[in-house]
Design a protein around this motif. Structure first.
Motif, PDB file in Angstrom:
ATOM      1  N   PRO A  35       0.811  -1.229   0.000  1.00 58.95           N
ATOM      2  CA  PRO A  35       0.000   0.000   0.000  1.00 58.95           C
ATOM      3  C   PRO A  35       0.841   1.273   0.000  1.00 58.95           C
ATOM      4  O   PRO A  35       0.496   2.244  -0.684  1.00 58.95           O
ATOM      5  CB  PRO A  35      -0.825  -0.129   1.290  1.00 58.95           C
ATOM      6  CG  PRO A  35      -0.927  -1.590   1.525  1.00 58.95           C
ATOM      7  CD  PRO A  35       0.386  -2.153   1.073  1.00 58.95           C
ATOM      8  N   VAL A  36       1.940   1.290   0.760  1.00 56.58           N
ATOM      9  CA  VAL A  36       2.800   2.474   0.788  1.00 56.58           C
ATOM     10  C   VAL A  36       3.431   2.695  -0.578  1.00 56.58           C
ATOM     11  O   VAL A  36       3.484   3.827  -1.092  1.00 56.58           O
ATOM     12  CB  VAL A  36       3.889   2.336   1.869  1.00 56.58           C
ATOM     13  CG1 VAL A  36       4.957   3.411   1.706  1.00 56.58           C
ATOM     14  CG2 VAL A  36       3.276   2.441   3.262  1.00 56.58           C
ATOM     15  N   GLN A  37       3.898   1.619  -1.216  1.00 52.17           N
ATOM     16  CA  GLN A  37       4.491   1.755  -2.544  1.00 52.17           C
ATOM     17  C   GLN A  37       3.452   2.235  -3.559  1.00 52.17           C
ATOM     18  O   GLN A  37       3.755   3.050  -4.430  1.00 52.17           O
ATOM     19  CB  GLN A  37       5.095   0.422  -2.982  1.00 52.17           C
ATOM     20  CG  GLN A  37       6.359   0.054  -2.223  1.00 52.17           C
ATOM     21  CD  GLN A  37       6.901  -1.305  -2.613  1.00 52.17           C
ATOM     22  OE1 GLN A  37       6.166  -2.209  -2.980  1.00 52.17           O
ATOM     23  NE2 GLN A  37       8.208  -1.457  -2.521  1.00 52.17           N
ATOM     24  N   GLU A  38       2.222   1.744  -3.453  1.00 52.51           N
ATOM     25  CA  GLU A  38       1.174   2.187  -4.371  1.00 52.51           C
ATOM     26  C   GLU A  38       0.863   3.660  -4.159  1.00 52.51           C
ATOM     27  O   GLU A  38       0.645   4.415  -5.106  1.00 52.51           O
ATOM     28  CB  GLU A  38      -0.091   1.348  -4.161  1.00 52.51           C
ATOM     29  CG  GLU A  38      -1.193   1.627  -5.165  1.00 52.51           C
ATOM     30  CD  GLU A  38      -0.743   1.345  -6.588  1.00 52.51           C
ATOM     31  OE1 GLU A  38      -0.935   2.229  -7.437  1.00 52.51           O
ATOM     32  OE2 GLU A  38      -0.194   0.257  -6.845  1.00 52.51           O
ATOM     33  N   MET A  39       0.870   4.099  -2.887  1.00 54.79           N
ATOM     34  CA  MET A  39       0.645   5.516  -2.607  1.00 54.79           C
ATOM     35  C   MET A  39       1.776   6.367  -3.197  1.00 54.79           C
ATOM     36  O   MET A  39       1.537   7.456  -3.726  1.00 54.79           O
ATOM     37  CB  MET A  39       0.559   5.736  -1.101  1.00 54.79           C
ATOM     38  CG  MET A  39       0.215   7.178  -0.717  1.00 54.79           C
ATOM     39  SD  MET A  39       0.597   7.549   0.984  1.00 54.79           S
ATOM     40  CE  MET A  39       2.380   7.494   0.964  1.00 54.79           C
ATOM     41  N   LEU A  40       2.993   5.847  -3.139  1.00 55.30           N
ATOM     42  CA  LEU A  40       4.127   6.572  -3.722  1.00 55.30           C
ATOM     43  C   LEU A  40       4.005   6.647  -5.238  1.00 55.30           C
ATOM     44  O   LEU A  40       4.400   7.646  -5.853  1.00 55.30           O
ATOM     45  CB  LEU A  40       5.437   5.893  -3.322  1.00 55.30           C
ATOM     46  CG  LEU A  40       5.800   5.977  -1.830  1.00 55.30           C
ATOM     47  CD1 LEU A  40       6.999   5.097  -1.521  1.00 55.30           C
ATOM     48  CD2 LEU A  40       6.078   7.416  -1.413  1.00 55.30           C
ATOM     49  N   HIS A  41       3.450   5.581  -5.867  1.00 52.81           N
ATOM     50  CA  HIS A  41       3.173   5.649  -7.306  1.00 52.81           C
ATOM     51  C   HIS A  41       2.268   6.832  -7.610  1.00 52.81           C
ATOM     52  O   HIS A  41       2.524   7.640  -8.499  1.00 52.81           O
ATOM     53  CB  HIS A  41       2.471   4.374  -7.789  1.00 52.81           C
ATOM     54  CG  HIS A  41       3.292   3.137  -7.667  1.00 52.81           C
ATOM     55  ND1 HIS A  41       4.649   3.147  -7.760  1.00 52.81           N
ATOM     56  CD2 HIS A  41       2.931   1.843  -7.483  1.00 52.81           C
ATOM     57  CE1 HIS A  41       5.098   1.907  -7.621  1.00 52.81           C
ATOM     58  NE2 HIS A  41       4.074   1.101  -7.457  1.00 52.81           N
ATOM     59  N   GLN A  42       1.170   6.917  -6.848  1.00 52.33           N
ATOM     60  CA  GLN A  42       0.195   7.979  -7.086  1.00 52.33           C
ATOM     61  C   GLN A  42       0.797   9.353  -6.774  1.00 52.33           C
ATOM     62  O   GLN A  42       0.481  10.342  -7.442  1.00 52.33           O
ATOM     63  CB  GLN A  42      -1.056   7.741  -6.226  1.00 52.33           C
ATOM     64  CG  GLN A  42      -1.719   6.386  -6.424  1.00 52.33           C
ATOM     65  CD  GLN A  42      -2.219   6.176  -7.844  1.00 52.33           C
ATOM     66  OE1 GLN A  42      -2.499   7.126  -8.571  1.00 52.33           O
ATOM     67  NE2 GLN A  42      -2.345   4.918  -8.244  1.00 52.33           N
ATOM     68  N   LEU A  43       1.664   9.405  -5.779  1.00 51.73           N
ATOM     69  CA  LEU A  43       2.300  10.674  -5.429  1.00 51.73           C
ATOM     70  C   LEU A  43       3.229  11.143  -6.548  1.00 51.73           C
ATOM     71  O   LEU A  43       3.330  12.336  -6.830  1.00 51.73           O
ATOM     72  CB  LEU A  43       3.076  10.518  -4.119  1.00 51.73           C
ATOM     73  CG  LEU A  43       3.648  11.792  -3.481  1.00 51.73           C
ATOM     74  CD1 LEU A  43       2.547  12.814  -3.239  1.00 51.73           C
ATOM     75  CD2 LEU A  43       4.349  11.450  -2.171  1.00 51.73           C
ATOM     76  N   SER A  44       3.894  10.203  -7.201  1.00 44.21           N
ATOM     77  CA  SER A  44       4.754  10.583  -8.320  1.00 44.21           C
ATOM     78  C   SER A  44       3.921  11.140  -9.473  1.00 44.21           C
ATOM     79  O   SER A  44       4.352  12.033 -10.205  1.00 44.21           O
ATOM     80  CB  SER A  44       5.588   9.387  -8.788  1.00 44.21           C
ATOM     81  OG  SER A  44       4.776   8.375  -9.329  1.00 44.21           O
ATOM     82  N   MET A  45       2.700  10.599  -9.647  1.00 42.60           N
ATOM     83  CA  MET A  45       1.799  11.144 -10.664  1.00 42.60           C
ATOM     84  C   MET A  45       1.379  12.575 -10.301  1.00 42.60           C
ATOM     85  O   MET A  45       1.223  13.435 -11.171  1.00 42.60           O
ATOM     86  CB  MET A  45       0.545  10.268 -10.793  1.00 42.60           C
ATOM     87  CG  MET A  45       0.831   8.824 -11.168  1.00 42.60           C
ATOM     88  SD  MET A  45       1.667   8.682 -12.757  1.00 42.60           S
ATOM     89  CE  MET A  45       1.889   6.909 -12.851  1.00 42.60           C
ATOM     90  N   LEU A  46       1.202  12.816  -9.007  1.00 43.82           N
ATOM     91  CA  LEU A  46       0.853  14.161  -8.549  1.00 43.82           C
ATOM     92  C   LEU A  46       1.984  15.144  -8.861  1.00 43.82           C
ATOM     93  O   LEU A  46       1.736  16.291  -9.232  1.00 43.82           O
ATOM     94  CB  LEU A  46       0.576  14.142  -7.046  1.00 43.82           C
ATOM     95  CG  LEU A  46       0.112  15.467  -6.427  1.00 43.82           C
ATOM     96  CD1 LEU A  46      -1.283  15.821  -6.906  1.00 43.82           C
ATOM     97  CD2 LEU A  46       0.149  15.389  -4.911  1.00 43.82           C
ATOM     98  N   VAL A  47       3.218  14.687  -8.724  1.00 49.04           N
ATOM     99  CA  VAL A  47       4.372  15.527  -9.059  1.00 49.04           C
ATOM    100  C   VAL A  47       4.328  15.918 -10.534  1.00 49.04           C
ATOM    101  O   VAL A  47       4.532  17.084 -10.897  1.00 49.04           O
ATOM    102  CB  VAL A  47       5.688  14.791  -8.736  1.00 49.04           C
ATOM    103  CG1 VAL A  47       6.884  15.543  -9.313  1.00 49.04           C
ATOM    104  CG2 VAL A  47       5.857  14.644  -7.229  1.00 49.04           C
ATOM    105  N   ALA A  48       4.041  14.942 -11.402  1.00 46.21           N
ATOM    106  CA  ALA A  48       3.937  15.236 -12.840  1.00 46.21           C
ATOM    107  C   ALA A  48       2.810  16.227 -13.103  1.00 46.21           C
ATOM    108  O   ALA A  48       2.931  17.118 -13.962  1.00 46.21           O
ATOM    109  CB  ALA A  48       3.701  13.945 -13.615  1.00 46.21           C
ATOM    110  N   ASN A  49       1.728  16.101 -12.358  1.00 42.23           N
ATOM    111  CA  ASN A  49       0.601  17.017 -12.506  1.00 42.23           C
ATOM    112  C   ASN A  49       0.984  18.440 -12.104  1.00 42.23           C
ATOM    113  O   ASN A  49       0.600  19.420 -12.763  1.00 42.23           O
ATOM    114  CB  ASN A  49      -0.557  16.507 -11.649  1.00 42.23           C
ATOM    115  CG  ASN A  49      -1.827  17.318 -11.806  1.00 42.23           C
ATOM    116  OD1 ASN A  49      -2.346  17.830 -10.829  1.00 42.23           O
ATOM    117  ND2 ASN A  49      -2.326  17.429 -13.013  1.00 42.23           N
TER     118      ASN A  49
END
Length: 688
Positions: free
Chosen positions: A237-251
């Motif tokens: 779950p933490v790694q999946e949240m980090l995936h989504q956080l990296s997408m937020l950075v791109a946004n």
């Protein structure tokens, strides 16, 4: 001088003392048990404790598990292969060199703590096999291999008892602190992008730091499965949240680029940004989202704010404002989704918000450097072959120790761009340890008659080395000194000290790393600048690949790998200003790849015989040529000019598209590509 400065500045904290004392206790306990069981080499039990020692219980436990796993594989290979090849030393050495290099290759590609198991499987086989050869007349292959496995297990069990039962320090709180800091940094950058004219020009440097933190935290999250904090078992779950956080950075990159472009046309629109920002911040601070459907909710005055913003912009800014509105909408949704994920993780909930599609952490979504893994495995192959050849040719009794140390040092630091300085520090630590070992062997230990006395006299030196572990600048000295001390003392049930054997073993402990240093310098070492150039080439290749990937899960996995690569890039200490600039631009280029996928989608939506479709296909070919030229360090300026001219033509041609929604989306994507991939500072400069 720098090392001396760090040593004098060392002020061990209470937690440092707790870690050092309990680790020393675990080592002494492991040695006592090994003595009681009359194991062949008790030294491996105490050495194992100090090798896997870590202030965090989860890290120590995970390293213990992977060490046992790797040791069992290495012991099994030794048992199977040694009887077959022991009488053909050159062939045996060749096999071991191939085995070590293959295990190291896989280890370097893994980029998680799991890599430790592959690493151990490689050089443990060398250690057991060479020890067997040196003692073939007195011990059997199976006996030595089994003894080594038991010795390792004794050390692992004692380490686990000490780290988990005596004032354990869990990694979970450290993860929580790092995640909280990333959230705080993200919010601060969001504020500055909207309110600070200067920050929007350099925002990518701040976001680059976040990508580096995400990349580092992703690999460390695996330790959460091995501890007792409230985040226990929350690795995925933490790694999946980090995936989504990296997408937020791109946004956020996309948002900042649009604001920067709007500033270049006419900065008067900025008068409306403080109100929009204030409403968004207030909305994000409102009671937390509880369910997935709420993730789509926007601030009440979102539409009115943007209507007012549209009324204060020029006609040329309208498309950019439309794109900014879309990016802010995605930012709000992503921010709330990540906040909901983090809240569920802290509550022990493994579920992902239904609105989000998981990237499936088992997928190969992280950057893997095959070229560096290959160079590392080749250098390990040469080291094992060369050290084995020296031992075979010289017949040196302690040559097996030299070959073992050469194999170990050829593996343990190869993840670094240039492992030579660290290997020199390793050898330096062994030299210091050899001096201390001499004092103990011939001055202190002859007076010891009881085990408690042994523990007392060892405490100052061992605890002193362990106090260096928690401090990164000193870890590189503390670990080799600790290993050198335990291996040099060579603990047995009966005291045996021989001056010739001491010098023999000490020379072997020094010559082994020296062989690795020489080979690494010739074959493996590269500068951070060279490493960054290679990563940038991989980055341009990845951007080019997105020209042909439709938007979907595979696309998102590909984007995640690109952002992870940028995180790795930002961990490099490059010196060239040109390279630093290219690294800063790389994250901006990542923000445009969604537009590359969007263009492919729009081509499908447009009539096949529409004139603009042919132009879009030509644009794709030009972008491929442009990115390929950057990848291979060719002259890309000519392609860049043609690409910008084609984008200008397409911007004019969008007026012929009857579907206004498609026309607007196409214009937004073209502007983003022009500014983020071609790095055009002024939106109008090519039109003139």
């Amino acid at each position: 001088m720098l090392l001396t400065k760090h040593l004098f500045a060392l002020r061990p904290s209470k937690s440092d003392w707790i870690f050092a004392i309990k680790t020393f206790f675990a080592g002494i306990l492991a040695l006592y048990i090994a003595f009681s069981l009359d194991l062949t080499y008790p030294v491996w039990s105490i050495t194992t404790v100090f090798i896997i020692a870590n202030p965090y219980a989860g890290m120590s436990a995970s390293k213990s598990f992977f060490r046992v796993l790797g040791t069992s594989v290495g012991a099994t290979v030794s048992i199977l292969v040694t009887p077959l090849l022991i009488h053909t030393p050159w062939l045996f050495t060749l096999f071991l060199a191939v085995w070590v290099s293959g295990c190291l290759f896989v280890s370097l590609l893994d980029r998680t703590p799991r890599s430790y198991a592959f690493l151990l499987a490689g050089y443990t086989t060398v250690i057991i096999s060479f020890t067997i050869i040196n003692n073939v007349d007195t011990s059997s292959v199976f006996e030595l291999a089994l003894g080594r496995f038991i010795e390792i297990c004794v050390g692992v069990v004692c380490s686990a008892i000490a780290s988990l039962a005596i004032l354990p320090m869990n990694f979970g709180p450290a993860v929580e602190n790092q995640v909280s800091r990333i959230f705080k940094d993200t919010r601060n950058i969001f504020d500055k992008i909207f309110l600070d004219d200067d920050e929007v020009r350099t925002y990518n440097q701040s976001l680059n730091k976040i990508t580096a933190d995400i990349a580092n935290l992703h690999t460390l999250a695996i330790h959460l499965s091995y501890e007792r904090s409230k985040l226990k078992g929350m690795t995925r779950p933490v790694q999946e949240m980090l995936h989504q956080l990296s997408m937020l950075v791109a946004n956020m990159v996309a948002m900042a680029e649009k604001i920067k472009q709007l500033d270049q046309i006419n900065p008067l629109y900025r008068q409306q940004l403080p109100d929009i920002h204030a409403h968004i911040v207030t909305f994000l601070k409102s009671p937390e989202i509880q369910t997935s459907p709420e993730l789509n909710i926007l601030p009440d005055n979102f539409e009115q704010d943007f209507k007012r913003l549209f009324s204060h912009t020029t006609e040329e800014q309208q498309i950019l404002v439309a794109g900014l509105k879309m990016d802010i909408r995605h930012f709000i949704q992503n921010f709330h989704a990540i906040s909901l994920m983090w809240k569920r993780i802290q509550a022990g909930n493994f579920s992902l918000p239904e609105i989000l599609l998981p990237l499936r952490v088992k997928s190969p979504h992280l950057h893997r450097d095959y070229a560096m893994a290959t160079r590392g495995s080749i250098s390990a192959f040469i080291v094992v072959m060369l050290s084995g050849a020296i031992w075979i040719s010289s017949g040196w009794y302690s040559g097996y120790m030299m070959a073992e140390m050469a194999a170990v040092t050829a593996c343990i630091l190869t993840s670094m761009d240039n492992p030579v300085p660290a290997l020199k520090m390793f050898m330096r630590g062994n030299i210091y340890a050899a001096i201390i070992v001499f004092i103990y062997l011939f001055g202190v230990l002859p007076q010891v008659t009881e085990y408690w006395q042994l523990a007392v006299v060892l405490a100052p030196a061992f605890i002193g080395c362990l106090l260096l572990y928690p401090h990164p600048p000193l870890t590189a000295l503390g670990v080799p000194m600790m290993i050198g001390l335990t291996m040099g003392l060579g603990f047995h049930n009966h005291y045996q000290a021989n001056l010739v054997s001491y010098f023999d073993a000490s020379m072997a402990m020094i010559f082994g790393p020296a062989i690795s240093i020489w080979v690494m310098r010739v074959v493996r070492s590269i500068s951070p600048d060279m490493s960054a150039q290679r990563l940038l080439a991989s980055h341009y290749k990845a951007v080019r690949k997105t020209l042909y990937i439709p938007y979907g899960e595979h696309f998102r996995i590909h984007l995640r790998a690109m952002l992870d690569r940028i995180g790795v890039l930002n961990s490099k200490s490059v010196q060239s200003p040109t390279l630093k600039n290219k690294i800063n631009l790389a994250i901006i280029e990542c923000s445009a790849i969604v537009d590359l996928a969007r263009i492919q989608e729009l081509i499908v939506l447009l009539p096949k015989n529409h004139a603009i479709v042919l132009n879009l296909e030509e644009l794709t070919i030009l972008m491929d040529d442009y990115l390929r030229a950057k990848e291979y360090k060719q002259d890309f300026e000519a392609y860049q000019i043609k690409l910008i001219e084609k984008i200008q033509q397409l911007n004019l041609a969008t007026d012929a598209v009857q579907d206004l929604n498609i026309s607007e989306r196409l214009q937004i994507s073209l502007i983003n590509i022009r500014n983020s991939l071609c790095h055009v500072d002024q939106p109008n400069q090519m039109a003139s």
